[in-house]
Design a protein around this motif. Structure first.
Motif, mmCIF file in Angstrom:
data_model
loop_
_atom_site.group_PDB
_atom_site.id
_atom_site.type_symbol
_atom_site.label_atom_id
_atom_site.label_comp_id
_atom_site.label_asym_id
_atom_site.label_seq_id
_atom_site.Cartn_x
_atom_site.Cartn_y
_atom_site.Cartn_z
ATOM 1 N N ASN A 90 0.789 -1.227 0.000
ATOM 2 C CA ASN A 90 0.000 0.000 0.000
ATOM 3 C C ASN A 90 0.825 1.283 0.000
ATOM 4 O O ASN A 90 0.309 2.343 -0.372
ATOM 5 C CB ASN A 90 -0.951 0.006 1.205
ATOM 6 C CG ASN A 90 -2.043 -1.044 1.075
ATOM 7 O OD1 ASN A 90 -2.967 -0.893 0.290
ATOM 8 N ND2 ASN A 90 -1.923 -2.129 1.833
ATOM 9 N N LEU A 91 2.078 1.203 0.452
ATOM 10 C CA LEU A 91 2.909 2.404 0.400
ATOM 11 C C LEU A 91 3.344 2.666 -1.039
ATOM 12 O O LEU A 91 3.499 1.742 -1.830
ATOM 13 C CB LEU A 91 4.135 2.246 1.299
ATOM 14 C CG LEU A 91 3.873 2.197 2.809
ATOM 15 C CD1 LEU A 91 5.177 1.941 3.558
ATOM 16 C CD2 LEU A 91 3.233 3.491 3.297
ATOM 17 N N SER A 92 3.569 3.932 -1.347
ATOM 18 C CA SER A 92 4.007 4.282 -2.701
ATOM 19 C C SER A 92 5.453 3.851 -2.907
ATOM 20 O O SER A 92 6.197 3.612 -1.954
ATOM 21 C CB SER A 92 3.889 5.789 -2.909
ATOM 22 O OG SER A 92 4.841 6.474 -2.097
ATOM 23 N N GLU A 93 5.844 3.784 -4.171
ATOM 24 C CA GLU A 93 7.217 3.394 -4.502
ATOM 25 C C GLU A 93 8.214 4.392 -3.921
ATOM 26 O O GLU A 93 9.295 4.009 -3.454
ATOM 27 C CB GLU A 93 7.383 3.291 -6.011
ATOM 28 C CG GLU A 93 6.624 2.124 -6.631
ATOM 29 C CD GLU A 93 6.902 2.006 -8.126
ATOM 30 O OE1 GLU A 93 7.723 2.809 -8.633
ATOM 31 O OE2 GLU A 93 6.320 1.120 -8.759
ATOM 32 N N ASP A 94 7.864 5.659 -3.938
ATOM 33 C CA ASP A 94 8.764 6.687 -3.381
ATOM 34 C C ASP A 94 8.937 6.510 -1.878
ATOM 35 O O ASP A 94 10.051 6.652 -1.350
ATOM 36 C CB ASP A 94 8.211 8.080 -3.679
ATOM 37 C CG ASP A 94 8.327 8.446 -5.159
ATOM 38 O OD1 ASP A 94 9.120 7.781 -5.866
ATOM 39 O OD2 ASP A 94 7.624 9.377 -5.587
ATOM 40 N N GLU A 95 7.827 6.193 -1.176
ATOM 41 C CA GLU A 95 7.911 5.986 0.267
ATOM 42 C C GLU A 95 8.753 4.761 0.591
ATOM 43 O O GLU A 95 9.596 4.788 1.507
ATOM 44 C CB GLU A 95 6.507 5.819 0.851
ATOM 45 C CG GLU A 95 5.700 7.115 0.899
ATOM 46 C CD GLU A 95 4.275 6.888 1.359
ATOM 47 O OE1 GLU A 95 3.777 7.697 2.161
ATOM 48 O OE2 GLU A 95 3.663 5.883 0.919
ATOM 49 N N ILE A 96 8.541 3.682 -0.143
ATOM 50 C CA ILE A 96 9.320 2.455 0.075
ATOM 51 C C ILE A 96 10.797 2.707 -0.191
ATOM 52 O O ILE A 96 11.668 2.277 0.573
ATOM 53 C CB ILE A 96 8.785 1.315 -0.807
ATOM 54 C CG1 ILE A 96 7.390 0.893 -0.334
ATOM 55 C CG2 ILE A 96 9.737 0.113 -0.784
ATOM 56 C CD1 ILE A 96 6.726 -0.145 -1.198
ATOM 57 N N ALA A 97 11.085 3.431 -1.264
ATOM 58 C CA ALA A 97 12.482 3.737 -1.592
ATOM 59 C C ALA A 97 13.126 4.576 -0.493
ATOM 60 O O ALA A 97 14.293 4.361 -0.129
ATOM 61 C CB ALA A 97 12.547 4.468 -2.930
ATOM 62 N N ALA A 98 12.363 5.532 0.059
ATOM 63 C CA ALA A 98 12.899 6.369 1.130
ATOM 64 C C ALA A 98 13.206 5.536 2.374
ATOM 65 O O ALA A 98 14.248 5.706 3.016
ATOM 66 C CB ALA A 98 11.897 7.477 1.476
#
Length: 297
Positions: A90-98
């Motif tokens: 459910n987290l965005s790709e940007d959030e996961i990458a961060a």
């Protein structure tokens, strides 16, 4: 090879073994290698095994409590695994990458911090001489202003029924060699005692140990060369003041020696690490292990 790099080399073998062990453990987790035992629970591709909960249990815990502890642990483990799985979805790709960057940085910080501490333990000189303490004190004494009154005193608390109070008073005041021997010999009869009148004691500690003295009346009793005799329901308090240092005076060296020693050790540690880091970079450049690429103009 200079001293710091010799230390670096000597620690490398020890730290390398630790690094290898951590990498093996990490690889086990990465490839989801499963122990031979039967799993206790599963969430997706993650398994919980008996070995994972053995540290929770001991012989002193009864069977019913053990079952409750295990059940709670399994449920909490499952909740974390499920939340983690849903977060990845459910987290965005940007959030996961961060978050991945944060995890990677934290991992590096853990390794480097442990390695630095190992180097410091091997290479740091922890000897601080009296002359170094004295020199630092003379140079920085204006930074050691007292925020609390200090007192040097010898002191005893007598039980209220004590029969030989007058002789104790006389010897405590005079405190020559024979007096010290006598007071030591009957010290077991005292409720409290302190014969080390070279020790600086904060007023807050004296107020705790001698209830009749308070912050409101301490100026009356804690004066240089003064003797006091006080009494309450707990006993009789006899004290002879050797010296006093007031608020806003410079703290005596003997009182702040531990603080100065720690300051000097911290400075030495920082200097050791700065020197070591510089030498590591220089050596890496010489060995062509590290280079900075210049941008084309």
């Amino acid at each position: 090879m200079n001293t710091s790099l010799k230390i670096l080399t000597s620690v490398l073998t020890l730290f390398g073994a630790l690094l290898l062990l951590v990498l093996v453990i990490s690889c086990d987790g990465l490839f989801s290698k499963q122990p031979d035992s039967e799993p206790l629970a599963r969430v997706g591709n993650a398994f919980l095994y008996k070995e994972d909960i053995e540290s929770l249990l001991s012989a002193s815990i009864n069977q019913q409590d053990s079952a409750s502890i295990v059940a709670n642990y399994i449920n909490n483990w499952a909740i974390k695994q499920l939340l983690y799985s849903k977060a990845q979805i459910n987290l965005s790709e940007d959030e996961i990458a961060a978050f991945e960057r944060l995890v990677a940085n934290y991992r590096i910080d853990l390794y480097t911090r442990a390695y630095k501490e190992a180097l410091i333990l091997r290479g740091e000189d922890t000897t601080i001489t009296d002359s170094q303490l004295q020199r630092f004190y003379e140079e920085e004494k204006e930074n050691f202003i007292l925020k609390e009154k200090l007192v040097q005193l010898r002191f005893v608390q007598l039980p209220k029924q004590f029969l030989n109070k007058e002789e104790v008073i006389e010897r405590l005041k005079r405190f020559e060699g024979a007096d010290q021997v006598f007071l030591d010999s009957i010290g077991v009869q005292f409720t409290k005692l302190n014969f080390n009148d070279s020790l600086w004691i904060p007023v807050s500690r004296i107020v705790q140990e001698i209830p009749p003295i308070s912050f409101d009346n301490e100026d009356r009793y804690l004066k240089k060369s003064q003797f006091f005799e006080l009494e309450d329901s707990l006993g009789v308090y006899l004290g002879k003041i050797a010296d006093v240092r007031s608020i806003n005076e410079i703290a005596p060296l003997t009182y702040i020696k531990p603080t100065i020693r720690q300051v000097l050790l911290n400075r030495r540690k920082l200097e050791f690490m700065r020197r070591l880091e510089t030498e590591i970079l220089d050596e890496a450049v010489k060995q062509k292990e590290f280079e900075i690429y210049e941008k084309e103009k």
